[in-house]
Design an enzyme around this catalytic site. Structure first.
Site, short mmCIF file in Angstrom:
data_model
loop_
_atom_site.label_atom_id
_atom_site.label_comp_id
_atom_site.label_asym_id
_atom_site.label_seq_id
_atom_site.Cartn_x
_atom_site.Cartn_y
_atom_site.Cartn_z
N SER A 108 0.83 -1.21 0.00
CA SER A 108 0.00 0.00 0.00
C SER A 108 0.87 1.26 0.00
CB SER A 108 -0.93 0.00 1.21
OG SER A 108 -0.21 0.09 2.42
N GLU A 109 1.93 1.27 0.77
CA GLU A 109 2.76 2.48 0.85
C GLU A 109 3.49 2.75 -0.46
OE1 GLU A 109 2.72 4.80 3.06
OE2 GLU A 109 1.27 3.71 4.27
N LEU A 110 3.94 1.69 -1.12
CA LEU A 110 4.57 1.90 -2.43
C LEU A 110 3.54 2.49 -3.39
CD1 LEU A 110 6.84 -1.18 -3.25
CD2 LEU A 110 7.53 1.19 -2.92
#
Length: 318
Positions: A76-78
């Site tokens: 998700s952060e990528l």
DNA sequence: ATCCCGGTGA
DNA sequence: TCACCGGGAT
């Protein structure tokens, strides 16, 4: 409430600035019409209460917020780097369903990953995802390290992403500064100041961080920042690091995207194929193809006979 | 046409 | 410190 009680907030000895007083009365008060009141020293606990109260009432829910799996957090952060939540949401769900953990991601063909990544942009993140999955399987027993310096060694993981992984996977107290949080800090603590450096914001962020549950604190700050963005002109324009992108139309980014689309859809192509499919000069197509090869997206397919034209394809990552 | 969104490498 | 990377929404 992070140990801050209603009694403390409203106790007679507590002097709230006009802005904070208005927020305490109504967190959704007309923020864009406030007139230069800043939060004062000593109001940190109260500020935390306003943010957490707002979160309890208006906090957003996302699938990546209901997990502590480092793989899902990293994915998700990528995706959320430079990409808004609405665009990430469906892609994230598809990725999780298709490749539910580092092991599955490690085994996946890069061409399939890239094809599904299409629409998110900044394809180097897909490359990084694949490389991180390899490392997770080989070096970290299918997970990720908690250590900040080790996280920072991973490709496309910088200070913000590393802090997010630590906070959202293990609730470890890192300093997480991203665009929504930056907006909140600038708005409340820097008023009309221009060219605000992130170094100052990190110092402030450290003072503000509650001793417990950094995970909820950062969710809350981000959600408040999103709310703020709807209300006023983006305060991040006063950040020293704020920049605008040149247009996408006729950019190298557009050419690169089209080249990668040719390969995900056709499998293999020669340079002449690319010249035919793309309406850009051969020089520009060549330059973009070369940089895509340098970055590890594309490789020559087999050893072509010396007299025949080289055929290219997406590089398989391992 | 403009806006938005982190990390990298030089 | 700076240029670069990808689109979708409006």
């Amino acid at each position: 409430m992070n140990g801050i009680t209603r009694e403390l907030i409203y106790s007679p000895g507590t002097q709230a600035s006009p802005l904070l007083a208005a927020l305490l009365a109504d967190p959704l008060c007309n923020l864009h019409e406030r007139d230069g009141n800043l939060l004062q020293k000593g109001e940190i606990g109260l500020f935390q209460s306003v943010i957490m109260d707002f979160f309890q009432e208006y906090g957003r829910e996302f699938p990546w917020r209901s997990t502590t799996d480092p793989y899902q957090v990293l994915l998700s952060e990528l995706m959320l780097q430079q990409t808004q939540t609405e665009r990430v949401l469906p892609k994230y769900t598809e990725f999780i369903e298709r490749w539910p953990d580092f092991t599955a991601m490690d085994a996946a063909p890069f061409s399939e990953i890239l094809a599904l990544w299409k629409g998110l942009g900044y394809n180097r993140r897909a490359l990084a995802l694949k490389k991180i999955a390899r490392q997770a399987v080989v070096s970290y027993s299918g997970s990720l390290p908690q250590d900040l310096s080790l996280l920072l060694k991973l490709p496309m993981v910088g200070p913000a992403t590393a802090a997010a992984i630590r906070a959202f996977s293990w609730n470890l107290p890192s300093l997480y500064l991203e665009t929504n949080i930056r907006r909140v800090l600038i708005y409340f603590f820097f008023d009309a100041a221009e060219s605000i450096n992130d170094r100052e914001l990190y110092l402030l962020l450290k003072e503000l961080l509650p001793p417990e549950d950094p995970k909820s604190w950062y969710y809350a700050l981000m959600d408040y920042g999103v709310f703020l963005k709807k209300m006023i002109k983006n305060p991040n324009r006063r950040s020293a690091h704020y920049t605008r992108q040149p247009g996408f139309e006729n950019s190298n980014r557009q050419i690169r995207g089209q080249i990668l689309t040719v390969f995900t859809e056709s499998g293999k192509a020669t340079r002449k194929d690319l010249y035919r499919y793309l309406s850009f000069s051969e020089e520009r197509v060549d330059a973009c193809l070369n940089s895509l090869m340098d970055e590890g997206f594309i490789a020559a397919a087999d050893a072509a006979a010396a007299e025949s034209e080289p055929v290219y394809m997406l590089k398989e990552i391992q």
